[in-house]
Design a protein around this motif. Structure first.
Motif, PDB file in Angstrom:
ATOM      1  N   ARG A  12       0.857  -1.196   0.000  1.00  0.00           N
ATOM      2  CA  ARG A  12       0.000   0.000   0.000  1.00  0.00           C
ATOM      3  C   ARG A  12       0.882   1.231   0.000  1.00  0.00           C
ATOM      4  O   ARG A  12       1.986   1.220   0.537  1.00  0.00           O
ATOM      5  CB  ARG A  12      -0.834   0.075   1.288  1.00  0.00           C
ATOM      6  CG  ARG A  12      -2.081  -0.772   1.266  1.00  0.00           C
ATOM      7  CD  ARG A  12      -2.792  -0.670   2.614  1.00  0.00           C
ATOM      8  NE  ARG A  12      -3.894  -1.613   2.639  1.00  0.00           N
ATOM      9  CZ  ARG A  12      -5.171  -1.274   2.478  1.00  0.00           C
ATOM     10  NH1 ARG A  12      -5.517  -0.010   2.274  1.00  0.00           N
ATOM     11  NH2 ARG A  12      -6.106  -2.185   2.514  1.00  0.00           N
ATOM     12  N   HIS A  13       0.355   2.323  -0.537  1.00  0.00           N
ATOM     13  CA  HIS A  13       1.067   3.604  -0.504  1.00  0.00           C
ATOM     14  C   HIS A  13       2.495   3.383  -1.033  1.00  0.00           C
ATOM     15  O   HIS A  13       2.656   2.709  -2.050  1.00  0.00           O
ATOM     16  CB  HIS A  13       1.017   4.181   0.918  1.00  0.00           C
ATOM     17  CG  HIS A  13       1.318   5.645   0.968  1.00  0.00           C
ATOM     18  ND1 HIS A  13       2.597   6.133   1.093  1.00  0.00           N
ATOM     19  CD2 HIS A  13       0.515   6.739   0.876  1.00  0.00           C
ATOM     20  CE1 HIS A  13       2.574   7.465   1.095  1.00  0.00           C
ATOM     21  NE2 HIS A  13       1.312   7.853   0.953  1.00  0.00           N
TER      22      HIS A  13
ATOM     23  N   LEU B 132       3.462   0.051  -2.459  1.00  0.00           N
ATOM     24  CA  LEU B 132       2.938  -0.476  -3.726  1.00  0.00           C
ATOM     25  C   LEU B 132       3.994  -0.458  -4.845  1.00  0.00           C
ATOM     26  O   LEU B 132       4.212  -1.488  -5.485  1.00  0.00           O
ATOM     27  CB  LEU B 132       1.655   0.275  -4.120  1.00  0.00           C
ATOM     28  CG  LEU B 132       1.063  -0.102  -5.477  1.00  0.00           C
ATOM     29  CD1 LEU B 132       0.763  -1.591  -5.582  1.00  0.00           C
ATOM     30  CD2 LEU B 132      -0.216   0.707  -5.750  1.00  0.00           C
TER      31      LEU B 132
ATOM     32  N   ALA C 270      -2.181  -3.340  -5.365  1.00  0.00           N
ATOM     33  CA  ALA C 270      -2.469  -2.555  -4.173  1.00  0.00           C
ATOM     34  C   ALA C 270      -3.203  -3.491  -3.221  1.00  0.00           C
ATOM     35  O   ALA C 270      -4.197  -4.122  -3.600  1.00  0.00           O
ATOM     36  CB  ALA C 270      -3.339  -1.361  -4.538  1.00  0.00           C
TER      37      ALA C 270
ATOM     38  N   GLY D 206      -5.242  -3.237  -0.940  1.00  0.00           N
ATOM     39  CA  GLY D 206      -6.672  -3.003  -0.754  1.00  0.00           C
ATOM     40  C   GLY D 206      -7.520  -3.498  -1.915  1.00  0.00           C
ATOM     41  O   GLY D 206      -8.746  -3.588  -1.810  1.00  0.00           O
TER      42      GLY D 206
ATOM     43  N   VAL E  54      -2.092  -2.932   6.095  1.00  0.00           N
ATOM     44  CA  VAL E  54      -1.323  -3.982   5.424  1.00  0.00           C
ATOM     45  C   VAL E  54      -1.392  -5.268   6.259  1.00  0.00           C
ATOM     46  O   VAL E  54      -1.568  -6.362   5.717  1.00  0.00           O
ATOM     47  CB  VAL E  54       0.149  -3.550   5.200  1.00  0.00           C
ATOM     48  CG1 VAL E  54       0.971  -4.693   4.602  1.00  0.00           C
ATOM     49  CG2 VAL E  54       0.224  -2.320   4.304  1.00  0.00           C
TER      50      VAL E  54
END
Ligand code: F6R
Length: 367
Positions: free
Chosen positions: A231-232, A235, A257, A259, A288
């Protein structure tokens, strides 16, 4: 020529602390800010007032751009758009005077990236090239150039030039923040200090982590598929880790990602699918960790990349690759290294030529 290493790729992985140190050295000498040196016609006033940045690149260079986007938006509050160059050049992009278009290309000769830069320049945008090669075409087609100083890279898979590119993106983000006053002076100095410590952390990790990573590779090198999640800022690290594995080991990979997992890729998981999760400390770490738990429930095997202080992660992941603690925004520069090594060892265990993987060329001068 290989300096005692069995392959160029391994040598170049081990040159990454130097690549970062050289790239940031004089540019961070002041300590409390960043000096980018001569940027051609791109002056401080332009950078201070720039309304929008667009990054175009291919492959690994694109991943460096993605990391830069988080840093530029987070620290300097300038909106950043991204596109792979082969898409950008054919989509009649909305671009023009006042925009800063950044072309990132290790070789400075990638046909699609050059074409995207030229198109933007024809439409009046200001173009900055980030490249590792002096005198390359990208340097001639741009209004200004920022060089990575990684030294010649021979292995087809980009490693040390990637960390050089990421370092340049951090420098640019910090310089923009300095010019625009979006970070407090103490915070800016703190981040410059953290950036300067990264080469040391990379060296330590390469000395300490290799054997453990090789052992993990031994357990998984026969797998048919690896999933990468982050994530963020995690990624782009996941995307780069997945690209490195597929290009040198020919194992199918997907990077998502975290999510997005429930929206499709979770269906790919079965018992023992290796899932590499980038779980360095960050404001989204607990998210995460929830994703890791979801993956575990499906029987998959989690290999996490986590920050040194995180003991708890061992309760969630079967295997943990540890990186030093740093500012969370800078973590990608450390987190990518164990993933390069994981790919490396997997490919070697499969008996492959990592320096010259099949079907790939170091420089892609045709579209
Ligand atoms: C992957 C790799 C490629 C390049 C891409 C762009 O390891 O090396 O994905 O990153 O071909 O090349 P440059 O940066 O020379 O434009």
């Amino acid at each position: 020529e290989k300096g005692g290493y069995e392959t160029f790729m391994l040598k170049e992985i081990h040159e990454q602390a130097d690549a970062v140190a050289e790239t940031i050295a004089d540019r961070t000498a002041r300590g409390d800010g960043v000096d980018l040196g001569d940027l051609g016609t791109i002056d401080d006033a332009f950078l201070r007032d720039v309304r929008r940045i667009i990054v175009v690149a291919c492959g690994t260079s694109y991943h460096a751009g993605l990391i830069g986007r988080y840093a530029i938006e987070g620290w300097a509050r300038v909106p950043v758009e991204m596109d792979v160059a082969s898409e950008y050049r054919y989509r009649n992009p909305v671009v023009g005077p006042g925009d800063l278009v950044i072309g990132i290309s290790q070789s400075g000769e990638t046909a699609d990236t050059l074409a995207a830069m030229r198109l933007a320049r024809e439409r009046g945008a200001t173009v900055l090239a980030i490249t590792n090669v002096m005198g390359s075409q990208a340097t001639r087609d741009a209004d200004g150039v920022l060089f990575t100083r990684a030294g010649l890279e021979i292995g087809v898979a980009a490693t040390k030039t990637f960390v050089g590119q990421v370092a340049v993106m951090y420098l640019l983000a910090l310089r923009l923040a300095e010019l625009r006053g979006t970070l407090a002076p103490e915070r800016l100095a703190e981040l410059v200090g953290e950036l300067k410590r990264l080469p040391h952390h990379i060296t330590e990790m390469l000395d300490a982590g290799d054997e453990e990573i090789r052992a993990i590779a031994e357990r998984h090198y026969k797998a048919e598929f690896f999933l990468y999640l982050g994530r963020h800022i995690g990624l782009p690290v996941a995307l780069e880790g997945a690209l490195k594995l597929k290009e040198i080991s020919y194992i199918a990979t997907d990077a998502y990602a975290a999510g997005e997992m429930k929206h499709g890729p979770i269906a790919l998981l079965d018992d023992d699918t290796p899932v590499v999760c980038v779980a360095t400390d960050s404001p989204v770490l607990d998210k995460v960790v929830s994703n890791i738990q979801e993956v575990r429930v499906r029987g998959a095997h989690v290999i996490a990349v986590a920050s040194a202080g995180n003991e708890e992660i061992r309760e969630h992941a079967e295997e943990v690759l540890t990186v030093a603690e740093t500012d969370w925004m800078l973590a990608p520069l450390l987190a990518v290294v164990p993933l390069q090594l994981l790919s490396y060892h997997v490919a070697r265990l499969r008996g492959l030529n990592v320096d010259q993987p099949r079907n790939l060329a170091k420089t892609v001068t045709v579209e």
